[in-house]
Design a protein around this motif. Sequence first.
Motif, PDB file in Angstrom:
ATOM      1  N   UNK A  58       0.804  -1.226   0.000  1.00 38.58           N
ATOM      2  CA  UNK A  58       0.000   0.000   0.000  1.00 38.58           C
ATOM      3  C   UNK A  58       0.837   1.276   0.000  1.00 38.58           C
ATOM      4  N   UNK A  59       0.347   2.245  -0.751  1.00 35.28           N
ATOM      5  CA  UNK A  59       0.825   3.622  -0.677  1.00 35.28           C
ATOM      6  C   UNK A  59      -0.193   4.407   0.150  1.00 35.28           C
ATOM      7  N   UNK A  60       0.063   5.701   0.353  1.00 39.65           N
ATOM      8  CA  UNK A  60      -0.927   6.535   1.042  1.00 39.65           C
ATOM      9  C   UNK A  60      -2.222   6.619   0.221  1.00 39.65           C
ATOM     10  N   UNK A  66      -8.892   2.628   0.898  1.00 42.20           N
ATOM     11  CA  UNK A  66      -9.417   1.602   1.813  1.00 42.20           C
ATOM     12  C   UNK A  66     -10.128   2.247   3.001  1.00 42.20           C
ATOM     13  N   UNK A  67      -9.566   3.332   3.526  1.00 46.61           N
ATOM     14  CA  UNK A  67     -10.230   4.049   4.620  1.00 46.61           C
ATOM     15  C   UNK A  67     -11.594   4.556   4.141  1.00 46.61           C
ATOM     16  N   UNK A  68     -11.634   5.066   2.907  1.00 47.78           N
ATOM     17  CA  UNK A  68     -12.895   5.571   2.364  1.00 47.78           C
ATOM     18  C   UNK A  68     -13.929   4.465   2.221  1.00 47.78           C
ATOM     19  N   UNK A 256      -4.416  -0.641  10.860  1.00 50.22           N
ATOM     20  CA  UNK A 256      -3.872  -1.706  11.721  1.00 50.22           C
ATOM     21  C   UNK A 256      -3.769  -3.037  10.966  1.00 50.22           C
ATOM     22  N   UNK A 257      -4.843  -3.424  10.309  1.00 51.98           N
ATOM     23  CA  UNK A 257      -4.878  -4.719   9.640  1.00 51.98           C
ATOM     24  C   UNK A 257      -4.084  -4.681   8.337  1.00 51.98           C
ATOM     25  N   UNK A 258      -4.157  -3.568   7.615  1.00 51.23           N
ATOM     26  CA  UNK A 258      -3.455  -3.463   6.336  1.00 51.23           C
ATOM     27  C   UNK A 258      -1.937  -3.486   6.508  1.00 51.23           C
ATOM     28  N   UNK A 259      -1.430  -2.859   7.566  1.00 49.40           N
ATOM     29  CA  UNK A 259       0.019  -2.868   7.808  1.00 49.40           C
ATOM     30  C   UNK A 259       0.519  -4.286   8.069  1.00 49.40           C
ATOM     31  N   UNK A 260      -0.308  -5.097   8.721  1.00 48.02           N
ATOM     32  CA  UNK A 260       0.052  -6.507   8.918  1.00 48.02           C
ATOM     33  C   UNK A 260       0.129  -7.228   7.575  1.00 48.02           C
ATOM     34  N   UNK A 261      -0.871  -7.002   6.720  1.00 43.48           N
ATOM     35  CA  UNK A 261      -0.908  -7.688   5.427  1.00 43.48           C
ATOM     36  C   UNK A 261       0.296  -7.292   4.563  1.00 43.48           C
ATOM     37  N   UNK A 262       0.635  -6.010   4.554  1.00 44.22           N
ATOM     38  CA  UNK A 262       1.789  -5.562   3.772  1.00 44.22           C
ATOM     39  C   UNK A 262       3.086  -6.179   4.281  1.00 44.22           C
ATOM     40  N   UNK A 263       3.189  -6.343   5.575  1.00 44.53           N
ATOM     41  CA  UNK A 263       4.397  -6.934   6.170  1.00 44.53           C
ATOM     42  C   UNK A 263       4.529  -8.402   5.795  1.00 44.53           C
ATOM     43  N   UNK A 264       3.395  -9.086   5.699  1.00 43.02           N
ATOM     44  CA  UNK A 264       3.407 -10.479   5.244  1.00 43.02           C
ATOM     45  C   UNK A 264       3.788 -10.529   3.763  1.00 43.02           C
ATOM     46  N   UNK A 265       3.234  -9.618   2.963  1.00 44.15           N
ATOM     47  CA  UNK A 265       3.556  -9.534   1.537  1.00 44.15           C
ATOM     48  C   UNK A 265       5.056  -9.340   1.317  1.00 44.15           C
ATOM     49  N   UNK A 315      -9.693 -13.304   7.122  1.00 45.20           N
ATOM     50  CA  UNK A 315      -9.427 -12.699   8.426  1.00 45.20           C
ATOM     51  C   UNK A 315      -9.787 -11.217   8.401  1.00 45.20           C
ATOM     52  N   UNK A 316      -9.297 -10.504   7.382  1.00 47.34           N
ATOM     53  CA  UNK A 316      -9.560  -9.067   7.285  1.00 47.34           C
ATOM     54  C   UNK A 316     -11.051  -8.802   7.105  1.00 47.34           C
TER      55      UNK A 316
END
Length: 488
Positions: A58-60, A66-68, A256-265, A315-316
């Motif tokens: 993810x970028x900003x 996703x926030x939207x 919170x959840x997206x940062x986990x997914x990116x770290x797994x990626x 999960x997400x």
Amino acid sequence: MNIDHFIKADRLRQSVTHGRSILVESESDKGRLVYCAAFRRLQQKAQVFSMESNAAVRSRLTHSLEVAQIGRYIASAITNGLKKKSPGLEDEKLGALINFVEIACLMHDIGNPPFGHFGEAAIQQWFSKNGPEVIREFLQNSGGKFSYENSGDFLQDFIEFDGNPQGLRTVLRLQRNNDEHGLNLTLTSLASYMKYLRMAGEKKVEGALFNKKPGYFTTERDAVHAVWKFFGLQDGPPKRFPLTYIMEAADDIAYCISDLEDSIEKKIISKVDCFSEIANQWAYSTKGVTKDSTFDLINEILIKAKNGELSFLDFRTHMNRLLVDVAAQNFIKNVKKIENGDFESLIENGSSARIILEIFRKYCVDKVYCHDSVQKTELAGYSAIFGLLDIHFRDLLICTRERFERALIFKNTDENGEPIITERKMLKLLPLGYIKTYTEDVKKIDLNDKNFVLKEWNCRAHLIVDFISGMTDDYVMTTYRTLSGMKL
């Protein structure tokens, strides 16, 4: 909920197009935002991993989308609940409410500088360390006849620099069309964006809500107060706008959840270890805690994830659905407190929902944000921003107003006949719209104001910080290397 009071089409400069419905007005706001350059630049600003070549990370920009989506999800659930309570509510205004939440979510990070919080820290630290000396030198160059006693007041916007007030400045002032009103968004969109209520430099009031960070700079004070006055949010201490709660909850759920997914990626962590450690931390953190209505649902999701029964997508999806329901139900249940500005958060402290989000956040702090790859890139970005201010833009902050304005029009010499070499070249890098904002702001200062010189300096410092904070991650690195003579 008094929807008629909060869902309004009014703007700081009234629209030249008349007779549009509130739903169309909200769509107009969305169009103004998504077509502006500052929003597009988010595609090259990091969410966590700067200058990332893997497009799946993810970028900003993708984070904001996703926030939207989550914001619309929460708002839709809220409007369904409100309609059940009050069947007479207009569908058009409920639809506009959903749009306005989406708009606030889309622009919630629009003021973030390159390299995110590290970029904020670089600007804060440079002005904290160098600001007093820069102003002293500026005043000396300007004749030494101006008071230095209150000069610290003109540093506060930068010592407390933050992406939230910069974002408000971006949509209000910097994304210009034909005048000083920027995107000229509706007052509803502007109010929905304002997460924090304190002006930079104002003392934090102990126990007051939403003053942890500044929400606006001194330069946007009049516009912010006009918005608050319009909605009656300034009767006593300023109050948060109701739709802002939804935007904040959507951001909390998304990142919170997206940062986990990116770290797994990126293979910084493994999905198996991640699910196992989070489930174990949940079991530890909830010992002896009074179980609320969502406890068992969260527990079931975590057990299934730990046992390998869920993909990360499942999960997400399950977790987002649950957290969205919590946020929507809390809004409907506490709508009067929210309207009165007496409520703290849709995901309340001590609740099962807040506990699991804090576990996600802490896991990222311990396992992701501290990873070598993240740290090295952030340190490089910090050095580039600090270096641009220290080496290249400092001359623009210490020169006299006359020299600065002659450099703006590309003159070769200043008022004393001294050669202007670097300043005029540096100013050529700055967008014309930002320079226009500077010149208009200076024209508004009374020439007889005893603080005229310092107020002009403040406008000038904003011009430079506007440029740096608007840069993308890769552009700030390229600019720093080029101007430092490292690479052409």
